[in-house]
Structure formats: structure tokens, C-alpha cells
Design a protein around this motif. Structure first.
Motif, mmCIF file in Angstrom:
data_model
loop_
_atom_site.group_PDB
_atom_site.id
_atom_site.type_symbol
_atom_site.label_atom_id
_atom_site.label_comp_id
_atom_site.label_asym_id
_atom_site.label_seq_id
_atom_site.Cartn_x
_atom_site.Cartn_y
_atom_site.Cartn_z
ATOM 1 N N GLU A 1 -6.967 -34.700 -16.212
ATOM 2 C CA GLU A 1 -8.352 -34.531 -15.761
ATOM 3 C C GLU A 1 -8.390 -33.600 -14.556
ATOM 4 N N ILE A 2 -9.220 -32.575 -14.660
ATOM 5 C CA ILE A 2 -9.374 -31.618 -13.564
ATOM 6 C C ILE A 2 -10.718 -31.888 -12.897
ATOM 7 N N LYS A 3 -10.680 -32.459 -11.702
ATOM 8 C CA LYS A 3 -11.913 -32.870 -11.028
ATOM 9 C C LYS A 3 -12.670 -31.691 -10.430
ATOM 10 N N ASN A 4 -11.920 -30.706 -9.991
ATOM 11 C CA ASN A 4 -12.561 -29.568 -9.329
ATOM 12 C C ASN A 4 -12.308 -28.308 -10.151
ATOM 13 N N THR A 5 -13.367 -27.746 -10.709
ATOM 14 C CA THR A 5 -13.216 -26.556 -11.556
ATOM 15 C C THR A 5 -13.385 -25.263 -10.763
ATOM 16 N N GLN A 6 -13.337 -25.348 -9.447
ATOM 17 C CA GLN A 6 -13.417 -24.142 -8.631
ATOM 18 C C GLN A 6 -12.004 -23.594 -8.430
ATOM 19 N N TYR A 7 -11.792 -22.373 -8.904
ATOM 20 C CA TYR A 7 -10.463 -21.765 -8.830
ATOM 21 C C TYR A 7 -10.313 -20.945 -7.553
ATOM 22 N N LYS A 8 -9.116 -20.978 -6.986
ATOM 23 C CA LYS A 8 -8.854 -20.251 -5.744
ATOM 24 C C LYS A 8 -8.301 -18.862 -6.033
ATOM 25 N N ALA A 9 -8.625 -17.947 -5.156
ATOM 26 C CA ALA A 9 -8.092 -16.588 -5.281
ATOM 27 C C ALA A 9 -6.676 -16.558 -4.712
ATOM 28 N N GLY A 10 -5.804 -15.807 -5.349
ATOM 29 C CA GLY A 10 -4.467 -15.651 -4.807
ATOM 30 C C GLY A 10 -4.444 -14.564 -3.746
ATOM 31 N N LYS A 11 -3.332 -14.431 -3.072
ATOM 32 C CA LYS A 11 -3.207 -13.381 -2.058
ATOM 33 C C LYS A 11 -3.151 -11.995 -2.701
ATOM 34 N N MET A 12 -2.530 -11.910 -3.843
ATOM 35 C CA MET A 12 -2.420 -10.659 -4.607
ATOM 36 C C MET A 12 -1.962 -9.497 -3.719
ATOM 37 N N GLU A 13 -0.909 -9.755 -2.953
ATOM 38 C CA GLU A 13 -0.386 -8.751 -2.025
ATOM 39 C C GLU A 13 0.404 -7.690 -2.783
ATOM 40 N N MET A 14 0.030 -6.449 -2.582
ATOM 41 C CA MET A 14 0.650 -5.345 -3.310
ATOM 42 C C MET A 14 1.942 -4.881 -2.638
ATOM 43 N N VAL A 15 2.900 -4.477 -3.461
ATOM 44 C CA VAL A 15 4.141 -3.898 -2.969
ATOM 45 C C VAL A 15 3.862 -2.471 -2.491
ATOM 46 N N THR A 16 4.503 -2.066 -1.428
ATOM 47 C CA THR A 16 4.315 -0.714 -0.903
ATOM 48 C C THR A 16 4.772 0.326 -1.932
ATOM 49 N N LYS A 17 3.927 1.305 -2.173
ATOM 50 C CA LYS A 17 4.262 2.349 -3.154
ATOM 51 C C LYS A 17 5.337 3.290 -2.590
ATOM 52 N N LYS A 18 6.183 3.777 -3.483
ATOM 53 C CA LYS A 18 7.275 4.669 -3.090
ATOM 54 C C LYS A 18 7.199 6.029 -3.777
ATOM 55 N N LEU A 19 6.301 6.132 -4.758
ATOM 56 C CA LEU A 19 6.259 7.337 -5.580
ATOM 57 C C LEU A 19 4.928 8.068 -5.474
ATOM 58 N N HIS A 20 4.861 9.218 -6.100
ATOM 59 C CA HIS A 20 3.624 9.993 -6.143
ATOM 60 C C HIS A 20 2.617 9.288 -7.059
ATOM 61 N N ALA A 21 1.361 9.603 -6.913
ATOM 62 C CA ALA A 21 0.321 8.998 -7.743
ATOM 63 C C ALA A 21 0.475 9.439 -9.186
ATOM 64 N N TRP A 22 0.148 8.529 -10.115
ATOM 65 C CA TRP A 22 0.212 8.841 -11.542
ATOM 66 C C TRP A 22 -1.173 9.160 -12.081
ATOM 67 N N ARG A 23 -1.250 10.190 -12.876
ATOM 68 C CA ARG A 23 -2.517 10.520 -13.515
ATOM 69 C C ARG A 23 -2.301 10.517 -15.018
#
Length: 413
Positions: free
Chosen positions: A391-413
Motif C-alpha cells: 500500500e502506497i499512502k502518499n502518491t506524491q513523487y519526489k524529484a531526484g537531484k539529477m546531477e549531471m557529470v561534467t562534460k569533457k567533449l565538444h558539443a554534438w550536433r
């Protein structure tokens, strides 16, 4: 030196795909061979764009909560890699990103097209001098992946359709004397009628609906259909229909095909229910209502199947274990050992037998008139919608941190 892992979600999401994500991350943490698990933001696009989410920054409680969270927590996409001959640069870019972030394990969670992507990457990585352990993790509400007995995501959408059909039928039964005579529920299924077919389980409940099941595997016969609607209303007082979005006419054309295409080149579907409604209005003059389950059927975590959730978690867990065993170009698939009682296990199957192969309903599952299902089909479907959920009493979902890894390369197109 530890190698990092890349995990991504692809295609239409389900109410249990995040259970697979949770399993991959938690199982990888147990290993002394795997460093971090990076999740691709919006599927394979996350790898191409070097948009990698560092899941190690998330709390254990958040990762564990994903077992019961619908949707795709890291974002999904409909993006099909072209053939290696057509666009080698895409594959070179992927390997470049994997090299830059020391990624040695590739887990792609999706359906037919995703299995194809994982297979292509497993084949090209060696040629480009950067070996990867590539594992495709099954996910599709359509249940049309070859080899596996069922697909994570299907059991839950089947349970939703069965439950909704029963509830709608009880509603129509209550009102048919002076109001609605026919109800039409449109469900997903382009070429394979697994979801539609599962609605037959609703017939075990009063009032015995659906009375008509329309499948992509059976050519739609207008005259035969209208006759059965008319006969059912005369006999029962009302008629409930479950129709696949992918039903076709005698010319092999989708009844509800539009001119637009999706990212994979598939014709956009939707609109079978209103077309059938117009037909019933015009030819039979019967008051009717229709509904399109659409995203609701695949995201209804509150109606998900416990067995389906267990399947989703186990294939994610086994994906990591298979990779650590050195397997490559495989998918953890569900093998049914028995139906009564229901017993199953997860084994590895080669992607060469799965990618781009579509599994349709067996002829033995479809009734002789083409508008119903057999006892054999019921025996297949029933275990997949079972299993209790906490049973799930609270249906409110939490946001994650979703922390991005630092990019090392040129942008992709």
C-alpha cells in the motif's frame, strides 16, 4: 581499474520501467568491478549529447523508491540509430563519450528498436577498438519482443485494461435500458494484439464483457462486426468492445492511420474508437460512448501487477549479473516454467534472435470467429496480472537531484 556503467531508458515508458532502473543501480553498487552508474538523460540522446546523470549522487531511499514510480525517471526518447554504414559518425561519437567517461558497461532498457540499438553498439564497439559489455533490458507494454515469454510493462497494462473493461461494463449495464447501448475501449497495439487480447480475462467477472475483441492479427470485417454488435445488443441489452489501435481493413491499411510518422518511421495511430462509433451510429443507430486509454494504461502504477513489477526488477538485476559474467549482445528474458502454479526464471538470450523481430498473438489464442480469445490465451494471461502491491499512502513523487557529470567533449550536433 573499475569501469563505469551507462544506463538509459528508451521508447514509450511503463508503470514499472523504473523498477528495472532501480535494480541496475542497486545491483551495480554491490560489484567491485563497476564504478559509477551514469544514466543517459533522455535515452541514447544522453550519450550522444554527453548528458550523463550521476546516479551515485542520489540517496539510496530515492533509488529504492523507483520500484514504485511510473514514467521514466531519467527521461526517454524515440531515436533510432541508423545503420553503421549510413552513419558511422554516430557510433564513433558514442564510443568517444564512453571513452571519455571510462564506461565499460552499456544497459539499454526498451523494446524492439532498443534491442536493435544495443545489438549495433555491441557489434561496432569491438570494431572501433573499445569493447563494451552491451545488455538490452526488456521493456514494452506491447509484449511483442521475441523469445521472452512476456515483457515487463505488459502485465500492468493488461491489468489496467481488464479492470477498466469490467468497471465500464458495469456502468453500461446500469444505463443501457434508456441510455448507452454500446461502449468501445481503444487500447494500444500496432501489429500485435496482446493488450487487447488480455481483456478476455474481464469476461470472468459479471457482466461477462467484452463481447467483442478486435485484434490487429485479424482483418476487420465491417459486416461481421456490425452483425455481432446488433445481435449482442438484442440478446444482452448492451455491447462492450475492446479494440486495438492497429486493426486493419481487407487492404491491409490501418483503420486509424494518419499521414504523420513517428521518429522510427511508424505511422501515427489513434482514432479507432471514434471511427467504430461513427460506424455504429450510421449503420445501427445505437447510442454509444467510447474511450481511448492512451497514456493512462501504461502509467497506472496504482493498478500495476505485482508479478510485472517483480519481472521488471529481476531483468534489471540479471542484466548487471550477465554483464559481470562477460556476456555481451544479450537480453535477460523471462522463461515461464509453469502457469499453475506460476513459476518463472530469467535467462540470457542473444539479441540477434530478438532485435527487429515482432511477436504476434499465436493463432491458438484467437477464437474461430476472430473476435474473442481461447482458454489457452486465458491461461497465458492470468498469471501476468496477479501479485499484490504494498500500500502506497502518499502518491506524491519526489524529484531526484539529477546531477549531471561534467562534460569533457565538444558539443554534438
Amino acid at each position: 581499474m573499475k569501469k563505469n556503467a551507462f544506463y538509459a531508458q528508451s521508447g514509450g515508458v511503463t508503470s514499472v520501467i523504473n523498477a528495472s532502473a532501480s535494480a541496475v543501480i542497486l545491483e551495480a553498487k554491490k560489484s567491485s568491478k563497476i564504478g559509477k552508474v551514469y544514466a543517459g538523460k533522455n535515452g541514447i540522446l544522453g550519450a550522444l549529447r554527453e548528458e550523463l546523470i550521476d546516479t551515485s549522487k542520489e540517496s539510496k531511499a530515492f533509488i529504492e523508491s523507483l520500484k514504485f514510480r511510473p514514467g521514466g525517471v531519467f527521461g526517454s526518447c524515440r531515436y533510432k540509430l541508423k545503420s553503421i554504414e549510413e552513419n558511422l559518425k554516430e557510433y564513433e561519437r558514442l564510443i568517444e563519450v564512453f571513452k571519455a567517461h571510462n564506461i565499460g558497461y552499456f544497459f539499454y532498457n526498451g523494446g524492439n528498436d532498443s534491442a536493435d540499438t544495443a545489438l549495433k553498439i555491441s557489434q561496432i564497439s569491438n570494431k572501433l577498438g573499445y569493447p563494451l559489455q552491451c545488455i538490452a533490458i526488456p521493456k514494452t507494454v506491447d509484449n511483442d519482443l521475441a523469445v521472452t515469454d512476456s515483457c515487463p510493462g505488459f502485465g500492468s497494462v493488461a491489468k489496467y485494461v481488464v479492470t477498466s473493461t469490467i468497471e465500464a461494463a458495469l456502468d453500461v449495464e446500469s444505463m443501457h435500458e434508456s441510455s448507452t447501448k454500446v461502449f468501445i475501449l481503444e487500447v494500444m497495439g500496432r501489429h500485435a494484439g496482446w493488450i487487447t487480447g488480455a481483456s478476455c480475462l474481464a469476461q470472468d467477472s459479471h457482466p461477462g464483457a467484452p463481447h467483442i475483441i478486435l485484434l490487429p492479427e485479424v482483418t476487420f470485417n465491417q459486416k461481421k462486426f456490425l452483425n455481432k454488435v446488433k445481435e449482442t445488443v438484442q440478446k444482452q441489452g448492451f455491447c462492450v468492445i475492446v479494440a486495438s489501435e492497429g486493426i486493419k481493413n481487407s487492404k491491409g491499411k490501418f483503420i486509424a492511420e494518419s499521414d504523420s510518422k513517428d521518429a522510427f518511421g511508424h505511422s501515427q495511430l489513434g482514432g479507432v474508437a471514434p471511427r467504430l462509433s461513427d460506424l455504429i451510429n450510421t449503420k445501427l443507430n445505437l447510442k454509444n460512448h467510447w474511450a481511448v486509454a492512451d497514456y493512462l494504461q501504461r502509467s497506472a502504477s496504482h493498478l500495476s501487477s505485482g508479478i510485472d513489477r517483480a519481472h521488471a526488477y529481476e531483468v534489471g538485476k540479471k542484466a548487471v549479473q550477465f554483464a559481470l559474467q562477460g556476456l555481451n549482445g544479450v537480453m535477460p528474458i523471462i522463461k515461464r516454467k509453469s502457469s499453475l502454479p506460476y513459476k518463472w526464471e530469467v535467462v540470457a538470450a542473444p539479441l540477434t534472435k530478438i532485435a527487429n523481430v515482432e511477436k504476434k498473438l499465436p493463432a491458438g489464442f484467437i477464437s474461430k470467429d476472430g473476435m474473442g480469445m481461447t482458454k489457452k490465451a486465458r491461461g497465458y494471461f492470468q498469471p501476468l496480472i496477479e501479485g499484490k502491491l504494498p500500500e502506497i499512502k502518499n502518491t506524491q513523487y519526489k524529484a531526484g537531484k539529477m546531477e549531471m557529470v561534467t562534460k569533457k567533449l565538444h558539443a554534438w550536433r
